[in-house]
Design an enzyme around this catalytic site. Sequence first.
Site, mmCIF file in Angstrom:
data_model
loop_
_atom_site.group_PDB
_atom_site.id
_atom_site.type_symbol
_atom_site.label_atom_id
_atom_site.label_comp_id
_atom_site.label_asym_id
_atom_site.label_seq_id
_atom_site.Cartn_x
_atom_site.Cartn_y
_atom_site.Cartn_z
ATOM 1 C CE1 TYR A 170 -22.547 15.682 28.381
ATOM 2 C CE2 TYR A 170 -23.133 13.590 29.563
ATOM 3 C CZ TYR A 170 -22.541 14.850 29.655
ATOM 4 O OH TYR A 170 -21.444 15.034 30.924
ATOM 5 C CD GLU A 192 -15.242 19.373 37.071
ATOM 6 O OE1 GLU A 192 -15.817 20.470 37.591
ATOM 7 O OE2 GLU A 192 -15.165 18.650 36.829
ATOM 8 C CB CYS A 214 -34.087 14.147 5.424
ATOM 9 S SG CYS A 214 -33.755 13.270 2.972
ATOM 10 C CD GLU A 215 -28.018 12.588 7.728
ATOM 11 O OE1 GLU A 215 -28.313 13.793 7.385
ATOM 12 O OE2 GLU A 215 -27.057 12.220 8.570
ATOM 13 N NE ARG A 219 -25.121 10.171 24.632
ATOM 14 C CZ ARG A 219 -24.467 8.690 25.111
ATOM 15 N NH1 ARG A 219 -25.742 8.410 25.456
ATOM 16 N NH2 ARG A 219 -22.870 8.290 25.765
HETATM 17 N N1 LLP Z 1 -16.540 17.803 33.862
HETATM 18 C C1 LLP Z 1 -15.906 18.285 32.645
HETATM 19 C C2 LLP Z 1 -14.843 18.914 33.039
HETATM 20 C C3 LLP Z 1 -16.311 17.554 31.925
HETATM 21 O O1 LLP Z 1 -16.020 17.575 30.692
HETATM 22 C C4 LLP Z 1 -17.612 16.958 32.079
HETATM 23 C C5 LLP Z 1 -17.735 15.945 30.452
HETATM 24 C C6 LLP Z 1 -18.499 15.828 32.853
HETATM 25 C C7 LLP Z 1 -17.528 17.528 34.074
HETATM 26 C C8 LLP Z 1 -18.977 15.297 33.031
HETATM 27 O O2 LLP Z 1 -19.169 13.872 32.656
HETATM 28 P P1 LLP Z 1 -19.735 12.923 32.978
HETATM 29 O O3 LLP Z 1 -20.574 12.859 34.778
HETATM 30 O O4 LLP Z 1 -21.474 13.416 32.275
HETATM 31 O O5 LLP Z 1 -19.599 11.851 32.786
HETATM 32 N N2 LLP Z 1 -21.606 14.087 24.952
HETATM 33 C C9 LLP Z 1 -20.680 13.330 25.743
HETATM 34 C C10 LLP Z 1 -20.269 13.191 26.600
HETATM 35 C C11 LLP Z 1 -19.275 14.147 27.049
HETATM 36 C C12 LLP Z 1 -19.152 14.788 28.159
HETATM 37 C C13 LLP Z 1 -17.807 15.770 28.060
HETATM 38 N N3 LLP Z 1 -17.226 15.965 29.688
HETATM 39 C C14 LLP Z 1 -21.681 12.053 25.183
HETATM 40 O O6 LLP Z 1 -23.088 12.375 24.851
HETATM 41 O O7 LLP Z 1 -21.360 11.080 25.728
#
Ligand code: LLP
Length: 432
Positions: free
Chosen positions: A391, A291, A362-363, A331
């Site tokens: 993200y 995924e 404003c932060e 981020r």
């Molecule tokens: N599958 C599941 C069940 C997940 O929880 C996630 C990410 C992915 C796949 C995809 O992961 P990736 O390949 O994108 O790393 N907001 C954070 C990232 C949170 C990821 C949450 N789950 C950021 O901006 O780094």
Amino acid sequence: MYVSDCIGVNDKGHLTIGGCDTVELARRFGTPVYVYDEMEIRRNCQEFVRSIEDNYAGNGMVLYASKAFCCKEICRICAQENMGLDVVSGGELYTALSVDFPVEKIYFHGNNKTADELEQAVEHNVGRIVVDNIFELEMLERIAGDAGKTAEILFRIKPGIDAHTHSFVKTGQIDSKFGFALETGEAMAAVKKALEMKHIRLVGVHCHIGSQIFDIDPFELAARVMLDFMAQVKKETGLELDILNLGGGFGIKYLQTDRPRPFSDYMKKVSAVVKEYSAELGLKIPYIIIEPGRSIVGAAGLTLYTVGAVKKIPDVRTYVSVDGGMGDNPRYVLYQSKYEVLCANKANEPRECTATIAGKCCESGDLIQEWTSVQRVEPGDILAVLATGAYNYSMASNYNRICRPPVVMVKDGEARIVVERETYADMTRKDI
Ligand code: LLP
């Protein structure tokens, strides 16, 4: 030379993405603006899909984790690239359904799906629901029963691997809001419970060990832990699970110094382990699912801003303020994430200044990057923050009632809007 292959510099000394001049894009679409290179996204999808064909005889599927960047167009692209989709909310599911994404290839994740969301999933015959806990399992049994259907499910398992330390460790840690624990017997009890249910068909297990991981070893270890569990399920219940979903989390290049492995290396290594180890355990070779989210869209996107005030505080630092900020890129504030920053209209000039790029909220903490190298900039210049494709759009907010930027897709030198810029009217639409 840059963090992504789709980025270059043209003969005007302007930064380009997908063959388009970013300074012209900024002029045409306004700033801030998110820009994605469609072909880079497609190449990334293809690399993952091919890696399953080459290393695992095609006995698997790549789901795009749509939380990384979800809109109709990315769903259309992923469908065309023969990908499945990971959704984690009714909103992501709705987006996918609205472009007729093949439902059988949608996997519904989440640690606290609501009854409405489960009903929506059952009504639309979503491929599989990844069940996180017993409360959800019981609710799904009821909802599927009421609809006269059988829900195919995977269980989310906590494999107890912490991949975020320098040397990853198998902690056996059960302190996570996601999934069923192995060591307490919780996961096995859930399997037995599911087997007694009339409207549930358990077909596999899932884990996700973290994000922005460069090392392949933790994925390999996770695969082994999951296969051990599958063998234990077979032994104790006679059920041989078909699907092993190993989640996402593959690291990408945010900085020149980052050294991610080619995505195919991961499948090469992990598929070898899965094949060997399942044979050793006397299991049939499972259908494998991965995924990727960040690695599909992260480096394919950038954000363009216009520079406003430049504040030099002698002996302290220089703040370069832009017309966006934590609303469109939360981020840095959240994770101190590193990015490369470039002046798009002076891309050939040396990055000889050290600056802090500040947003317009404003932060005080509203910063996009601190102490970063950038060209000598002045008001009116266009700044590009690279590799913002994952993200950022998806976590954007309207803090300070600032409109969220549009999303522009570029391909072969042509640009088109795929998400329009929000307007003040959009933001006040639901106000009474
Ligand atoms: N599958 C599941 C069940 C997940 O929880 C996630 C990410 C992915 C796949 C995809 O992961 P990736 O390949 O994108 O790393 N907001 C954070 C990232 C949170 C990821 C949450 N789950 C950021 O901006 O780094």
